[in-house]
Design a protein around this motif. Structure first.
Motif, mmCIF file in Angstrom:
data_model
loop_
_atom_site.group_PDB
_atom_site.id
_atom_site.type_symbol
_atom_site.label_atom_id
_atom_site.label_comp_id
_atom_site.label_asym_id
_atom_site.label_seq_id
_atom_site.Cartn_x
_atom_site.Cartn_y
_atom_site.Cartn_z
ATOM 1 N N LEU A 118 12.103 -2.447 0.691
ATOM 2 C CA LEU A 118 10.905 -2.945 0.011
ATOM 3 C C LEU A 118 11.262 -3.281 -1.436
ATOM 4 N N TYR A 119 10.947 -4.501 -1.837
ATOM 5 C CA TYR A 119 11.117 -4.962 -3.212
ATOM 6 C C TYR A 119 9.726 -5.245 -3.768
ATOM 7 N N ALA A 120 9.535 -4.980 -5.062
ATOM 8 C CA ALA A 120 8.198 -5.112 -5.632
ATOM 9 C C ALA A 120 8.203 -5.967 -6.885
ATOM 10 N N GLU A 121 7.072 -6.644 -7.074
ATOM 11 C CA GLU A 121 6.816 -7.349 -8.330
ATOM 12 C C GLU A 121 5.355 -7.132 -8.683
ATOM 13 N N THR A 122 5.071 -7.155 -9.969
ATOM 14 C CA THR A 122 3.714 -6.925 -10.456
ATOM 15 C C THR A 122 3.355 -8.008 -11.451
ATOM 16 N N THR A 123 2.143 -8.537 -11.307
ATOM 17 C CA THR A 123 1.604 -9.497 -12.270
ATOM 18 C C THR A 123 0.431 -8.850 -12.982
ATOM 19 N N ILE A 124 0.385 -8.993 -14.316
ATOM 20 C CA ILE A 124 -0.759 -8.515 -15.091
ATOM 21 C C ILE A 124 -1.847 -9.573 -14.953
ATOM 22 N N LEU A 125 -2.929 -9.241 -14.250
ATOM 23 C CA LEU A 125 -4.010 -10.198 -14.008
ATOM 24 C C LEU A 125 -5.039 -10.238 -15.137
ATOM 25 N N ASP A 126 -5.327 -9.070 -15.710
ATOM 26 C CA ASP A 126 -6.394 -9.007 -16.703
ATOM 27 C C ASP A 126 -6.233 -7.722 -17.499
ATOM 28 N N LYS A 127 -6.797 -7.707 -18.693
ATOM 29 C CA LYS A 127 -6.845 -6.481 -19.473
ATOM 30 C C LYS A 127 -7.978 -6.576 -20.481
ATOM 31 N N ARG A 128 -8.534 -5.415 -20.801
ATOM 32 C CA ARG A 128 -9.572 -5.348 -21.828
ATOM 33 C C ARG A 128 -9.557 -3.951 -22.425
ATOM 34 N N GLU A 129 -9.926 -3.865 -23.681
ATOM 35 C CA GLU A 129 -10.025 -2.563 -24.320
ATOM 36 C C GLU A 129 -11.196 -1.799 -23.726
ATOM 37 N N SER A 130 -11.043 -0.499 -23.612
ATOM 38 C CA SER A 130 -12.118 0.344 -23.101
ATOM 39 C C SER A 130 -13.253 0.373 -24.116
ATOM 40 N N LYS A 131 -14.481 0.284 -23.620
ATOM 41 C CA LYS A 131 -15.649 0.348 -24.496
ATOM 42 C C LYS A 131 -16.006 1.797 -24.834
ATOM 43 N N SER A 132 -15.600 2.730 -23.977
ATOM 44 C CA SER A 132 -16.008 4.119 -24.167
ATOM 45 C C SER A 132 -14.862 5.060 -24.527
ATOM 46 N N ARG A 133 -13.616 4.575 -24.431
ATOM 47 C CA ARG A 133 -12.474 5.454 -24.689
ATOM 48 C C ARG A 133 -11.550 4.820 -25.720
ATOM 49 N N PRO A 134 -11.633 5.281 -26.958
ATOM 50 C CA PRO A 134 -10.786 4.707 -28.007
ATOM 51 C C PRO A 134 -9.305 4.854 -27.663
ATOM 52 N N ASN A 135 -8.511 3.881 -28.088
ATOM 53 C CA ASN A 135 -7.055 3.884 -27.880
ATOM 54 C C ASN A 135 -6.662 3.834 -26.407
ATOM 55 N N GLN A 136 -7.549 3.269 -25.573
ATOM 56 C CA GLN A 136 -7.247 3.074 -24.160
ATOM 57 C C GLN A 136 -7.775 1.715 -23.730
ATOM 58 N N GLY A 137 -7.169 1.177 -22.688
ATOM 59 C CA GLY A 137 -7.613 -0.100 -22.165
ATOM 60 C C GLY A 137 -7.491 -0.136 -20.652
ATOM 61 N N ILE A 138 -8.215 -1.057 -20.046
ATOM 62 C CA ILE A 138 -8.197 -1.228 -18.588
ATOM 63 C C ILE A 138 -7.340 -2.438 -18.273
ATOM 64 N N VAL A 139 -6.369 -2.234 -17.384
ATOM 65 C CA VAL A 139 -5.443 -3.294 -16.995
ATOM 66 C C VAL A 139 -5.548 -3.494 -15.485
ATOM 67 N N THR A 140 -5.651 -4.759 -15.069
ATOM 68 C CA THR A 140 -5.667 -5.093 -13.650
ATOM 69 C C THR A 140 -4.297 -5.641 -13.277
ATOM 70 N N LEU A 141 -3.674 -5.005 -12.292
ATOM 71 C CA LEU A 141 -2.327 -5.338 -11.852
ATOM 72 C C LEU A 141 -2.357 -5.817 -10.408
ATOM 73 N N GLU A 142 -1.585 -6.848 -10.108
ATOM 74 C CA GLU A 142 -1.403 -7.264 -8.717
ATOM 75 C C GLU A 142 0.025 -6.924 -8.316
ATOM 76 N N HIS A 143 0.139 -6.070 -7.295
ATOM 77 C CA HIS A 143 1.448 -5.674 -6.774
ATOM 78 C C HIS A 143 1.729 -6.459 -5.495
ATOM 79 N N ILE A 144 2.924 -7.013 -5.399
ATOM 80 C CA ILE A 144 3.365 -7.713 -4.184
ATOM 81 C C ILE A 144 4.640 -7.041 -3.701
ATOM 82 N N GLY A 145 4.678 -6.693 -2.415
ATOM 83 C CA GLY A 145 5.872 -6.107 -1.811
ATOM 84 C C GLY A 145 6.483 -7.072 -0.819
ATOM 85 N N ARG A 146 7.795 -7.238 -0.918
ATOM 86 C CA ARG A 146 8.530 -8.112 0.006
ATOM 87 C C ARG A 146 9.630 -7.302 0.677
ATOM 88 N N ASN A 147 9.939 -7.679 1.919
ATOM 89 C CA ASN A 147 11.060 -7.041 2.593
ATOM 90 C C ASN A 147 12.366 -7.739 2.197
#
Length: 176
Positions: A118-147
């Motif tokens: 299994l080989y993997a790659e990840t693309t960063i799809l989106d990110k935004r700073e957290s509205k309720s947690r200082p010094n943290q952010g939400i990141v959306t990742l897409e993982h693709i696995g290939r044989n």
């Protein structure tokens, strides 16, 4: 003949600690190819299937699996998913993640068999700073696995909470 003494170093050697990326280092659209891949063994599949109490015969019973459409045992898809995400950790989230928030769009378009790599790659799809947690952010990742043949065997979209670099104890801009 004169011998010169080795000069004393003027400062301590630079130290680098392996870690993932801080929120502010992640860029939307960036693709990360993770190395090395992971060859999945029969022992991996049997152990994971047993320890998670998954009694599915497609993973454990060779004679049964031979009578089914793929003609052999399948690697447990939850092991495939866990390994896919795990392959990304050292490069993206080691020591920088607060936690996973959720998974969506999980798919297994082709089966994984014992001996596949299994080989993997990840693309960063989106990110935004957290509205309720200082010094943290939400990141959306897409993982693709290939044989090892380049065929897509797994996909998943994952949302994570990640620290910003302000959380870094080595950051000289942080004052106690």
């Amino acid at each position: 003949m004169t011998t010169e003494a080795n000069p004393e170093p003027t400062s301590a050697p630079r130290t680098i600690t392996q870690r993932g990326l801080w929120f502010d280092e992640m860029e939307v659209g960036t693709v990360y190819k993770h190395a090395p891949g992971r060859t999945i063994t029969e022992a991996d599949n049997t152990w994971f299937t047993a320890v998670t109490m998954n009694t599915q015969a497609l993973h454990l019973d060779s004679a049964f699996a031979e009578t089914e459409p793929f003609g052999q045992r399948l690697v447990n898809s939850m092991f495939t998913l866990a390994t896919l995400v795990g392959l990304s950790v050292s490069q993206l989230t080691q020591g920088t993640i607060v936690g996973n928030l959720g998974f969506s769009e999980v798919a297994f378009p082709k089966p994984v068999f014992h001996g596949d790599t299994l080989y993997a790659e990840t693309t960063i799809l989106d990110k935004r700073e957290s509205k309720s947690r200082p010094n943290q952010g939400i990141v959306t990742l897409e993982h693709i696995g290939r044989n090892q043949h380049g065929e897509v065997v797994a996909k998943a979209v994952r949302q994570t909470m990640v620290f910003t670099s302000a959380h870094d104890p080595q950051n000289p801009e942080i004052t106690a």
